[in-house]
Design an enzyme around this catalytic site. Structure first.
Site, short mmCIF file in Angstrom:
data_model
loop_
_atom_site.label_atom_id
_atom_site.label_comp_id
_atom_site.label_asym_id
_atom_site.label_seq_id
_atom_site.Cartn_x
_atom_site.Cartn_y
_atom_site.Cartn_z
N GLY A 117 15.80 18.23 -18.53
CA GLY A 117 14.96 17.33 -18.87
C GLY A 117 14.25 17.72 -19.33
O GLY A 117 13.25 19.25 -19.42
N GLY A 156 10.93 16.50 -19.81
CA GLY A 156 9.34 16.04 -19.10
C GLY A 156 8.83 16.90 -19.61
O GLY A 156 8.75 17.80 -20.57
N VAL A 173 23.39 15.25 -17.20
CA VAL A 173 23.87 16.55 -16.53
C VAL A 173 24.38 16.04 -15.06
O VAL A 173 24.11 14.83 -14.42
CB VAL A 173 22.92 17.35 -15.76
CG1 VAL A 173 22.90 18.04 -14.89
CG2 VAL A 173 22.03 17.96 -16.79
N GLU A 181 -3.26 0.56 -11.81
CA GLU A 181 -3.41 0.24 -13.49
C GLU A 181 -2.68 -1.18 -13.64
O GLU A 181 -2.52 -1.40 -14.61
CB GLU A 181 -2.88 2.03 -14.24
CG GLU A 181 -4.01 2.85 -13.70
CD GLU A 181 -3.39 4.21 -14.59
OE1 GLU A 181 -3.85 4.95 -14.67
OE2 GLU A 181 -2.43 4.09 -14.87
N ASP A 217 8.46 16.67 -10.82
CA ASP A 217 8.65 16.19 -9.29
C ASP A 217 9.63 15.94 -8.26
O ASP A 217 9.37 15.57 -7.66
CB ASP A 217 9.11 14.52 -9.79
CG ASP A 217 7.16 14.10 -10.70
OD1 ASP A 217 6.48 15.07 -10.90
OD2 ASP A 217 7.51 12.86 -11.32
N ALA A 231 1.42 14.17 -13.38
CA ALA A 231 1.63 15.58 -14.94
C ALA A 231 1.11 16.99 -15.09
O ALA A 231 1.71 18.10 -15.45
CB ALA A 231 0.74 14.69 -16.03
#
Lengths: 425, 425
Positions: free
Chosen positions: B12, B14, B80, B174, B302, B317
């Site tokens: 990952g 991120g 994966v 948003e 996360d 984040a």
């Protein structure tokens, strides 16, 4: 014309259709422009989206936005299925029938595979943003795949590092050059695969690249391509394309990426009108750009076949644009009760093709320009003709950035499906 | 650890995974980072891609490019499928098994539909570029459809002009604000549909928007949303979603566009490890960010559930980034034979959410900032954290352009399939 000219329907918002629509601004008519896409596309730069240099938004602009200040223009995003010339109606996929007093068909062209439609699956072409997107995906994924398999299966890696472009017209030449540059630039970020294994092969059935250009420019383009590492093979007729391979009369090439830049097939406008068309589907039009037997239907752009001085005009943007302007002006005059002008005459300003960074060939008003000067000319012409100031500005900035940093800005692979609950890994 | 720490595998790329990888630059290890995408995504601005303000390339950057100067890092684009903790191998879709001495699982989260997975079809969420792309397509197409049908079927047009966002966390707020602004801006280019028929509805099951923010900021955000024309409905529990409608305990809403911004579901990392996870799939980790019973496996971002001061850290984040840095540093120390640092401690700088042009709420180091000042702070923070100078520059330019001209730059609909031989019409 027997009835007043009030409703003009234009199908297709490419260079031809959009030029016609704009020319009708201020004319006493209602203009309806129908397109299955919501955007006008600057096709000459499409190969730069396919090779990760520009983003889609930089070469496409919503049709509505282009026509937002033209109060007599209406835009419908719909797909045309047929024309009823007797009832003067266009039939759309949504079920709508749109009535017209004058109809302009500017529905462009797609690729054709010389009667081998099954090649399409293995050798996509480049006409729409979707095409460009798919190609970008395919090219970038090939490098990733090569990196994965190279340790265990160098043969497979070599297939992934081999890119074949079929057809050495301007699109094929520009694509081959851009892929060569992309390969150079991305290789700096890969660790395992060997840059010397990258092969970009340009296949051309005829004797030279850029066959519509002057000999000297063809030669220069071939030399420039070779400098970039492109393996140019002229006189090579493709006989078969399958998953993993292209066969020509010169032999077989193992590759996972084949791009089709050879034949084109006109849109089905001829079929809609029920008139006979040739193998490539083009509609023969007269000096006023109407097919025989139709008083109030015009066919323009890449769908039309118009002879001038004994040969058909090429399917390029300037021809499409000038045809659109001609028809727009003609209809504006007719609507105002004036006598329309003379027949269409194409004013040929020349042709341009770029091979890569610093390299282009141009034949402008008889002047032959090559190398860096040609490249600057090419860049200026393309940015100038981009619709919308914002796009011009951003394209210039992207180019400047890429030029100074040797980076490709848009190396994104996005279409891979994400399975359920698998996160972003 | 019983064996030398040489091969670190991170799944990952991120915020969590990439931060861990970067922290290992210079450490005496081989880092392999595996991701099914080729790009790192700046998720906090994803809603701006979904609402045509930014292009994908502006918030995403190839992982290889981010790590190009980190000589001990290798990137594999692969998916994966599982972990064999006994053999210390990660199994990938390509058939590869990647051996590790230490494994970092940073595989993120997807949306969850509270046990109603069939809602997904009608109410897509927003986690990947593909999601954003699909949403942009859906929203822009809704206006086009409304324009087509409004004359014959005003009820249908009204459904197309109704947008429902489920969940009023930062993403939902948003999105709702951005859709309201997009609707305002595109309406200038439409001729038939009525701007007063546009409805943007924000549904929240709890008593207030932005439930994790201070009360005063929630109130301000709700007021700002109302100013933009968003119909905010708190205490509204969604009970059903079908094609064309959302039902809540307050009634039914007819709409063609529902966007899901409510629950999340962690990646299947817990399943890979064969450990029990809760309903949301999160993996409970200890102070060193390892699940119980695993010496050399870390779960961060996360996917992890880490308690600090009695409550679980949120899936945002900054948490992911700090976890990545912590694990990266820990592994660097272990690899150099040093004693690793103490347990992970999250340093909470606050939270930000933007509602629209000139409007944001921020809670930074205990300071509550609203309105234009909040918006400037929000913009500065987001541009600052964008990876890669080029992206920062271009995002700033795009924003500046949009701000000055009220134009949305990326109003492209691209995914519609083009049929055979139908041209670009």
């Amino acid at each position: 014309m027997s009835q007043p000219l009030k409703d003009v329907v234009i199908v297709g918002a490419g260079f031809a259709g959009l030029s016609a629509a704009r020319e009708l601004a201020g004319a006493p008519v209602n203009v309806t422009i129908i397109d299955q896409q919501n955007h006008h596309l600057f096709q000459p730069l499409l190969y730069q989206v396919a090779t990760a240099a520009l983003t889609p938004a930089e070469i496409a602009v919503p049709i509505r936005h282009v026509l937002r200040r033209q109060s007599n223009a209406h835009v419908l995003m719909d797909r045309v299925r047929g024309v009823d010339a007797d009832r003067q109606e266009v039939m759309a996929e949504s079920g709508r029938a749109v009535r017209y007093d004058a109809l302009v068909l500017a529905t462009g062209a797609r690729h054709s595979y010389f009667g081998k439609p099954h090649w399409a699956e293995h050798a996509p072409g480049l006409k729409t943003l979707n095409d460009a997107f798919g190609l970008r995906e395919k090219i970038l994924t090939a490098f990733e795949q090569a990196e994965i398999v190279v340790a265990d299966d160098p043969e497979a890696a070599r297939r992934f590092q081999t890119f074949v472009v079929v057809g050495a017209g301007p699109t094929g030449v520009e694509l081959a050059g851009a892929i060569a540059e992309l390969a150079q630039s991305v290789m700096r970020d890969f660790r395992r695969i060997d840059r010397n294994q990258n092969r970009i092969i340009l296949l051309e059935g005829g004797p030279r690249v850029l066959p519509t250009f002057a000999d000297s420019l063809s030669e220069r383009a071939a030399r420039d391509l070779a400098d970039l590492g492109v393996d140019v093979r002229t006189g090579a007729m493709v006989t078969d394309i399958t998953a993993g391979s292209v066969t020509t009369d010169q032999g077989e090439i193992h590759t996972e990426t084949v791009i089709w830049a050879a034949g084109v097939q006109a849109s089905p406008a001829g079929k809609w009108l029920g008139i006979p068309v040739g193998r490539s589907g083009h509609v023969e039009v007269d000096a006023t750009l109407r097919p025989e037997g139709f008083e109030n239907i015009y066919v323009i752009g890449d769908t039309a076949r118009h002879e001038a001085n004994g040969s058909a005009l090429p399917g390029i943007a300037p021809v499409a644009k000038q045809m659109g302007i001609y028809v727009g002006r003609r209809l504006a005059k007719l609507a105002s009760g004036q006598v329309p002008s003379n027949g269409f005459r194409y004013s040929d300003a020349g042709a341009l093709a770029t091979i890569g960074r610093n390299r282009a060939v141009a034949d402008i008003f008889g002047l032959k320009v090559k190398g860096f000067a040609g490249w600057l000319l090419w860049g200026a012409a393309h940015v100038y003709f981009l619709i919308g100031f914002k796009n011009r500005l951003f394209v210039l900035l992207q180019w400047l950035w890429s030029y100074l940093t040797w980076q490709r800005g848009v190396r994104l692979i996005m279409h891979r499906e994400v399975g359920e609950g698998s996160g972003d890994a």
